[in-house]
Design an enzyme around this catalytic site. Sequence first.
Site, PDB file in Angstrom:
ATOM      1  N   GLY A 107      50.739  43.421  37.756  1.00 36.40           N
ATOM      2  CA  GLY A 107      49.369  42.768  38.222  1.00 36.40           C
ATOM      3  C   GLY A 107      48.338  43.935  38.648  1.00 36.40           C
ATOM      4  O   GLY A 107      48.590  45.051  38.776  1.00 36.40           O
ATOM      5  N   GLY A 149      44.778  44.624  41.230  1.00 35.83           N
ATOM      6  CA  GLY A 149      44.094  44.248  42.178  1.00 35.83           C
ATOM      7  C   GLY A 149      42.682  44.869  42.499  1.00 35.83           C
ATOM      8  O   GLY A 149      42.228  45.476  41.266  1.00 35.83           O
ATOM      9  N   SER A 150      42.085  44.764  43.915  1.00 39.44           N
ATOM     10  CA  SER A 150      40.911  45.342  43.755  1.00 39.44           C
ATOM     11  C   SER A 150      41.000  46.739  43.713  1.00 39.44           C
ATOM     12  O   SER A 150      39.779  47.303  43.191  1.00 39.44           O
ATOM     13  CB  SER A 150      40.255  44.900  45.162  1.00 39.44           C
ATOM     14  N   PHE A 151      41.666  47.627  44.050  1.00 35.09           N
ATOM     15  CA  PHE A 151      41.871  49.001  44.134  1.00 35.09           C
ATOM     16  C   PHE A 151      42.715  49.494  43.122  1.00 35.09           C
ATOM     17  O   PHE A 151      43.055  50.843  42.995  1.00 35.09           O
ATOM     18  CB  PHE A 151      41.992  49.387  45.527  1.00 35.09           C
ATOM     19  N   VAL A 167      49.522  47.736  39.621  1.00 36.85           N
ATOM     20  CA  VAL A 167      51.026  47.868  40.174  1.00 36.85           C
ATOM     21  C   VAL A 167      51.905  47.599  38.804  1.00 36.85           C
ATOM     22  O   VAL A 167      51.796  46.598  37.817  1.00 36.85           O
ATOM     23  CB  VAL A 167      51.430  46.731  40.872  1.00 36.85           C
ATOM     24  N   ASP A 226      44.616  40.506  54.990  1.00 36.24           N
ATOM     25  CA  ASP A 226      44.406  39.732  53.725  1.00 36.24           C
ATOM     26  C   ASP A 226      45.759  39.059  53.477  1.00 36.24           C
ATOM     27  O   ASP A 226      46.299  39.024  52.041  1.00 36.24           O
ATOM     28  CB  ASP A 226      44.301  40.993  52.702  1.00 36.24           C
TER      29      ASP A 226
END
Length: 696
Positions: free
Chosen positions: A514, A516-518, A521, A630
Amino acid sequence: MVIHIVAGAIPSEIGNLENLEMFNIGLNYFTGPIPFEIFNISTIQRIAMPKNNFSGHLPPNIGFFVPNLEILFLWGNQLSGTITSSISNASQLANLQLASNSFSGLIPKEICNLRLLQVLDLQDNNLTIEPSNPEFNFFSSLSNLRYLRLLGLSNNPLNDILPSSIENFSTSLQELYIDNCNIRGSIPRGIGNLRNLMNLSLENNELAGPIPTTVGRMHMLQGLFLDGNRLEGPIPSYLCQLKSLFIIDISANKLSGDIPTCMDNLTSLRYLYLAGNKLSSTVPLNLWSLTNLLVVSLSSNYLSGSLPFEIGNVKVLMKLDLSSNLLSGQIPTTIGGLKDLVNLSMSNNQLEGSIPESFGGLVSLEFLDLSKNNLSGEIPKSLEALSYLKYLNVSFNILQGKIPVGGPFVHFSAASFMSNDGLCGAPRLQVSPCKEGVSQPKKVVAAHILKYVLPTIGVTMLVIALVLVWTRCRKRNAKLPVESNSLPLATWRRISQQELFQATQGFSEGNLLGKGSFGSVYQGTLLDGMIVAIKVFNLEVEGALKSFDAECGVLRNIRHRNLVKIITTCSNMEFKAFVLEYMPNGNLEKWLYSQGSYLSILQRLNIMKDVASALEYLHYGYSTPIIHCDLKPNNILLDEDMVAHVADFGIAKLLGDGDSMVQTMTLATIGYMAPGDVFLLQLEVECLSFYSCIHK
């Protein structure tokens, strides 16, 4: 000029690229010989061809025409033949990795003329060295490499001894791997001069004699691996001076005497392996004051005496193996408080008394062996609650009464209970049938009815659970004692960026779990076969470095069954990543909103309980409350048993005395939220509200 090839053959015309500086084709499926022409390019600085299927030999003039070559990675191929001495002409070479091939013959001592060499990795080949000779021996020549940081010779038939000249090795040396090499003789006393060594691996050789006391000088040592040798004498108390020691494995030797009472000085110790020796006396009481121990293996010794109640102090212990000793007395009930314990073996001792009812609290237990003791009484019915228990052995005791039938006992066979004449139960367990009382049919009828009304009960329990969480969070106050359930972040092994690259097949799309914003993975498989999740931060994104630091600040101080466990980190100026526990069932969002995925009402309830338990720990179980900020379904991960684990602390906040509820809420998700997100956010806000009110 930089070239990255991802597929296809390698033509010999590669040698025509006169200005080529880097050649990188790692982790592909190239076959055939390595084109010799590439070693004729004078401008080349880095050649990286690891983890392919190259075969054939190295060119005989490999080092003559590459004066600028700094890095040569050829590990993980099928190369054979010898390593020629001409490689020493590549005078700028700093990193040489030829591991995991089929090279044979002598390791040329001329390699030691590469004065700038920092990494020399020749592991997993069929190499040997010249017979011991003070003037010409390869080991003696290694003293020329003053910048050497890593020396890897493991799994080669060196068939030699460690010379006393080892004391002249580079003081820069941090990692020394000479395991499985048929090394004879004793460990030289001069090894204590390697004061910057962090990992020393001499396991599975033919080393004899004592462990030199000079090892106590190696104050930077984190990993000490001497297992599988013929070492004799006592465990030197000088080992207690190694305050940085994280793992010690001296099992499968002939060590005798007592376990040093000063072991409690090793405050960084997490893994202790002393099995398969001739250790006697009792286990020192202060060993159990090392409350951050993860694994203790003391099996197959001559340890005697009883086990103290203090054994329950090691709250994060995951494996305890005390089998095949002379231990006596009763099993301490405090062991039942070790909620992270996965493997417990006390077989083949002289323990007596009953199996503690408190064992029902070992909620993470998968393996339990209490066989070949003198245990009596009944098998506690509380063990039915151990939903993860896969192996149970209580055979060869004097237990009696009815064998429990619920929970994991459905799957156990007769082998788990044999040679306990007083036990009774089902015919398949090969024990006597129990004499049923009049109340038994009523229990059966009740269970039958419960099976059909369970969905209705589940809905009711869901509502009750929400009310309980809401009520409990508001009844907590700041005067309640803080639960001591933390574990400082420490790595039992050093994992390099290169190993993570290899584990994920070059961070390939096929391994992507996956984004994410940063960062992203990936699923990866480490060299020891362990499957992990690797979170790689994209440092080009604004805020990624801050997110990495924030997550480090949180994860290094917390530990809970319903939080994703961090295994280690890999961090340098250009690369930052977490190595995390792998969750095979993905995230909650997939189960809530994807077609083909379904959660029963009980599964939903259990997940909510897991998340609530994690939040309660974050808010009240640590000295400084931690606010996730979050919390949403794709940050709730599910393991193979559908147990929920809260993840992603990239924008988490440690709530200090000056923080208010308003400040915390501004970090939460803004805009549209799915129903699952609303519930999770509400759950966190509710558990925070009372705490915030008393600090306004």
